[in-house]
Design a protein around this motif. Structure first.
Motif, PDB file in Angstrom:
ATOM      1  N   MET A 194       0.825  -1.188   0.000  1.00 34.43           N
ATOM      2  CA  MET A 194       0.000   0.000   0.000  1.00 34.43           C
ATOM      3  C   MET A 194       0.872   1.256   0.000  1.00 34.43           C
ATOM      4  N   TYR A 195       2.058   1.119   0.564  1.00 34.75           N
ATOM      5  CA  TYR A 195       2.960   2.271   0.565  1.00 34.75           C
ATOM      6  C   TYR A 195       3.418   2.615  -0.852  1.00 34.75           C
ATOM      7  N   TYR A 196       3.537   1.608  -1.710  1.00 34.37           N
ATOM      8  CA  TYR A 196       3.913   1.865  -3.098  1.00 34.37           C
ATOM      9  C   TYR A 196       2.816   2.635  -3.824  1.00 34.37           C
ATOM     10  N   VAL A 197       1.597   2.300  -3.535  1.00 30.02           N
ATOM     11  CA  VAL A 197       0.462   3.013  -4.130  1.00 30.02           C
ATOM     12  C   VAL A 197       0.443   4.455  -3.636  1.00 30.02           C
ATOM     13  N   ALA A 198       0.687   4.652  -2.352  1.00 34.69           N
ATOM     14  CA  ALA A 198       0.716   6.009  -1.796  1.00 34.69           C
ATOM     15  C   ALA A 198       1.838   6.820  -2.422  1.00 34.69           C
ATOM     16  N   ALA A 199       2.993   6.208  -2.619  1.00 37.28           N
ATOM     17  CA  ALA A 199       4.120   6.916  -3.238  1.00 37.28           C
ATOM     18  C   ALA A 199       3.820   7.260  -4.695  1.00 37.28           C
ATOM     19  N   ALA A 200       3.188   6.337  -5.404  1.00 38.14           N
ATOM     20  CA  ALA A 200       2.832   6.606  -6.802  1.00 38.14           C
ATOM     21  C   ALA A 200       1.808   7.733  -6.894  1.00 38.14           C
ATOM     22  N   LEU A 201       0.822   7.720  -6.021  1.00 39.59           N
ATOM     23  CA  LEU A 201      -0.181   8.789  -6.025  1.00 39.59           C
ATOM     24  C   LEU A 201       0.433  10.130  -5.630  1.00 39.59           C
TER      25      LEU A 201
END
Length: 61
Positions: free
Chosen positions: A1-8
């Motif tokens: 989920m942290y990867y998604v947050a970083a991408a966003l």
């Protein structure tokens, strides 16, 4: 989920820069395809914050 947050978060910065005409032709292309997000990059930033909060909530230590 942290990867998604970083991408966003990265996308939020891209849309913010594109809406302030700091990227030249790339910014024009970005705003042409993502006009709603160029008008309100805070929406993408809020999604990043929610994804980070959710990632912290469901992480197991």
């Amino acid at each position: 989920m942290y990867y998604v947050a970083a991408a966003l978060l990265g996308l939020s910065g891209l849309f913010y820069s594109a809406s302030h005409h700091e990227l030249g032709q790339l910014g024009a292309d970005v705003c042409r395809y993502g006009n709603a997000f160029c008008d309100n990059p805070v929406v993408v930033f809020a999604g990043a914050a929610l994804a980070a909060a959710w990632g912290m909530f469901v992480s197991i230590k």
